[in-house]
Design a protein around this motif. Structure first.
Motif, short mmCIF file in Angstrom:
data_model
loop_
_atom_site.label_atom_id
_atom_site.label_comp_id
_atom_site.label_asym_id
_atom_site.label_seq_id
_atom_site.Cartn_x
_atom_site.Cartn_y
_atom_site.Cartn_z
N LEU A 1 -46.81 -21.77 56.34
CA LEU A 1 -46.43 -20.55 57.02
C LEU A 1 -44.99 -20.67 57.49
N VAL A 2 -44.24 -19.57 57.40
CA VAL A 2 -42.88 -19.51 57.94
C VAL A 2 -42.72 -18.16 58.65
N THR A 3 -41.76 -18.12 59.57
CA THR A 3 -41.45 -16.89 60.30
C THR A 3 -40.05 -16.43 59.93
N ALA A 4 -39.92 -15.14 59.63
CA ALA A 4 -38.61 -14.55 59.32
C ALA A 4 -38.59 -13.13 59.83
N ASP A 5 -37.59 -12.81 60.65
CA ASP A 5 -37.43 -11.46 61.19
C ASP A 5 -38.70 -10.95 61.87
N ALA A 6 -39.27 -11.80 62.73
CA ALA A 6 -40.44 -11.45 63.55
C ALA A 6 -41.70 -11.23 62.74
N LEU A 7 -41.69 -11.56 61.45
CA LEU A 7 -42.89 -11.46 60.61
C LEU A 7 -43.27 -12.84 60.09
N LEU A 8 -44.55 -12.98 59.78
CA LEU A 8 -45.05 -14.22 59.18
C LEU A 8 -45.09 -14.07 57.67
N HIS A 9 -44.79 -15.17 56.96
CA HIS A 9 -44.83 -15.21 55.50
C HIS A 9 -45.55 -16.48 55.08
N ALA B 1 -51.87 -23.06 66.02
CA ALA B 1 -51.97 -23.06 64.57
C ALA B 1 -50.85 -22.25 63.93
N LEU B 2 -50.56 -21.07 64.49
CA LEU B 2 -49.54 -20.19 63.91
C LEU B 2 -48.14 -20.73 64.11
N ARG B 3 -47.88 -21.34 65.25
CA ARG B 3 -46.51 -21.73 65.59
C ARG B 3 -46.20 -23.18 65.29
N THR B 4 -47.24 -24.01 65.14
CA THR B 4 -46.98 -25.45 64.97
C THR B 4 -47.68 -26.03 63.75
N VAL B 5 -49.02 -25.94 63.71
CA VAL B 5 -49.78 -26.67 62.69
C VAL B 5 -49.48 -26.16 61.28
N LEU B 6 -49.64 -24.86 61.06
CA LEU B 6 -49.44 -24.32 59.71
C LEU B 6 -47.97 -24.43 59.26
N PRO B 7 -46.98 -24.16 60.12
CA PRO B 7 -45.60 -24.41 59.69
C PRO B 7 -45.32 -25.87 59.37
N GLN B 8 -45.93 -26.81 60.13
CA GLN B 8 -45.72 -28.22 59.84
C GLN B 8 -46.22 -28.59 58.45
N HIS B 9 -47.28 -27.94 57.99
CA HIS B 9 -47.81 -28.19 56.66
C HIS B 9 -47.10 -27.36 55.58
N GLY B 10 -46.12 -26.57 55.98
CA GLY B 10 -45.40 -25.75 55.02
C GLY B 10 -46.18 -24.56 54.52
N GLY C 1 -36.45 -14.11 53.89
CA GLY C 1 -35.45 -13.83 54.90
C GLY C 1 -34.16 -14.61 54.77
N THR C 2 -34.01 -15.41 53.69
CA THR C 2 -32.79 -16.19 53.52
C THR C 2 -32.30 -16.06 52.09
N THR C 3 -31.07 -16.50 51.88
CA THR C 3 -30.52 -16.58 50.52
C THR C 3 -30.46 -18.02 50.06
N LEU C 4 -31.01 -18.92 50.87
CA LEU C 4 -30.99 -20.35 50.56
C LEU C 4 -32.04 -20.69 49.52
#
Length: 409
Positions: free
Chosen positions: A144-152, A133-142, A53-56
């Motif tokens: 899981l990320v969220t982009a355009d209302a979807l999980l990646h 887990a979806l919103r905090t734990v897994l993203p903190q560990h890198g 979801g980014t060009t970065l």
């Protein structure tokens, strides 16, 4: 007044990646190439990743297959794994994103959160724990990320060692089956994603075969959550190996430290730690700093003041503190303290000795002697800011801080 020593750009870049997990790729490709060379000498791979979801473009450290840490050999020294519910949720996310095990798991396919939530409910998992887990734990560990209302799948998946991916591939058929999610409108297309690009110079690992032992030592040090003893790393008894390891770590913005008990651990040199802090890289927010200070006060500072111990170390496990005791601080709500504790545990700044009992974490053993002294001074400033000792500390720090006028002379 002389200006403070600044770390080389490549060393600071690698230190920033180590601290933050991943950083935006700098424009200067020469610095990236130098960082990739230094990482290869330490047995690491520098990965270039474009998050969904980014060009970065971001940079992250991975492990070459030939130098990946062996979790089975490390045993109790292996990095902390996910707890039960986040582990199951992560397995569901992996199944949703990685449908063809013959392909690399990253970047995988995007998927809706409701797919994971529906399957978790079918498995009997508590909805609040799944949401955390979806919103905090897994993203903190890198993971899981969220982009355009979807999980990646997150960038940490791109950095998984080859042996780990091979194990996941063999067990792919054992991942939980996904339930049909509730009816929802079609998700937006987030655009194409790209796999991670390994920036390790061609032939670098082969050229450095004579330093295989040094790379193995650094791998053990950098992947262990805490100090390693002489029995764990007998190679460091050889002065030549130790000097080579120190030089290799220095090029990565790291330093080899000896703990008060004679064990080995890595940390950041003071000038690198200062540069990272000044840049705001991987720093704690005010609530997290407050909770860490409370943990240190209850577990180390107050017991020392009461004569229950006399050592100056920040790794005491003899006087744990509970959430209820921390929540006596009325300035912070209990939910904020709990969230801060989760973040501090993920950063290894706080650990547990039993359910609900917190102690300082192994990351505090990575502090240099100067940083340990500074931390004690910080507690004096926080505990009695108007005292004579606090005023003396403040005056000395003010004198040590170069002013803009001094810097321009």
């Amino acid at each position: 007044m002389s200006e403070p020593t600044l770390p080389p750009p490549a060393a600071l870049l690698l230190a920033a990646i180590r601290a933050a997990g991943s950083v935006a790729a700098p424009r200067d490709r020469a610095h990236i190439r130098q960082a990739a060379d230094a990482a290869a000498q330490a047995g690491r791979a520098l990965l270039e990743i474009r998050p969904p979801g980014t060009t970065l473009t971001t940079l992250r450290l991975g492990w070459p297959d030939a130098n990946a840490p062996d979790r089975e050999q490390m045993g109790a020294k292996a990095p902390t794994t996910l707890s039960n519910v986040p582990a199951v949720v992560w397995a569901l996310c992996l199944k949703a994103a990685w449908q063809d095990p013959s392909l690399p798991p990253y970047p995988g396919q995007p998927f809706p959160a409701r797919l994971i939530e529906a399957t978790s409910a079918k498995l009997g998992l508590h909805a609040d724990a799944v949401s955390t887990a979806l919103r905090t734990v897994l993203p903190q560990h890198g993971l899981l990320v969220t982009a355009d209302a979807l999980l990646h799948l997150g960038p940490a998946v791109a950095a998984l060692p080859g042996p780990t991916i091979a194990t996941l591939r063999r067990g792919h058929h054992r991942l939980p089956d996904l339930a049909a999610p509730p009816q929802a409108p079609p998700a937006r297309n987030t655009g194409p994603t790209t796999p991670a690009h390994d920036l390790t110079p061609p032939g670098a690992m082969a050229e450095l075969s004579s330093d295989r032992l040094v790379r193995a030592v650094i791998t053990a040090l950098e992947s262990s959550p805490g100090p390693l003893t002489h029995q764990d790393l007998p190679a460091l008894s050889d002065p030549a190996i130790r000097v080579r390891a120190e030089q290799t770590l220095e090029a990565m913005g790291r330093v080899l430290l000896r703990t008060v008990h004679g064990a080995w651990i890595t940390g950041y040199p003071d000038h690198v730690a200062t540069a990272l802090s000044d840049a705001g890289i991987a720093t704690l927010n005010p609530t997290e700093r407050t909770v860490l200070a409370l943990v240190l006060l209850h577990t180390v500072a107050l017991p020392r003041a009461q004569g229950r111990h006399t050592h100056p170390w920040w790794n005491s496990s003899s006087h744990p503190v509970t959430l209820a005791e921390l929540a006596r601080n009325r300035a912070l709500p209990k939910t904020a303290i709990s969230q801060a504790l989760r973040t501090l545990r993920a950063a290894a700044m706080v650990d547990t000795v039993a359910r609900g009992k917190y102690i300082p974490g192994p990351a505090l053993e990575r502090l240099s002697e100067n940083r340990v002294a500074t931390l004690w001074e910080d507690l004096i400033l926080a505990g009695r800011p108007a005292g004579h000792l606090a005023r003396a500390i403040a005056r000395r720090r003010q004198a040590d801080q170069p002013t803009s006028q001094q810097e321009s002379v």
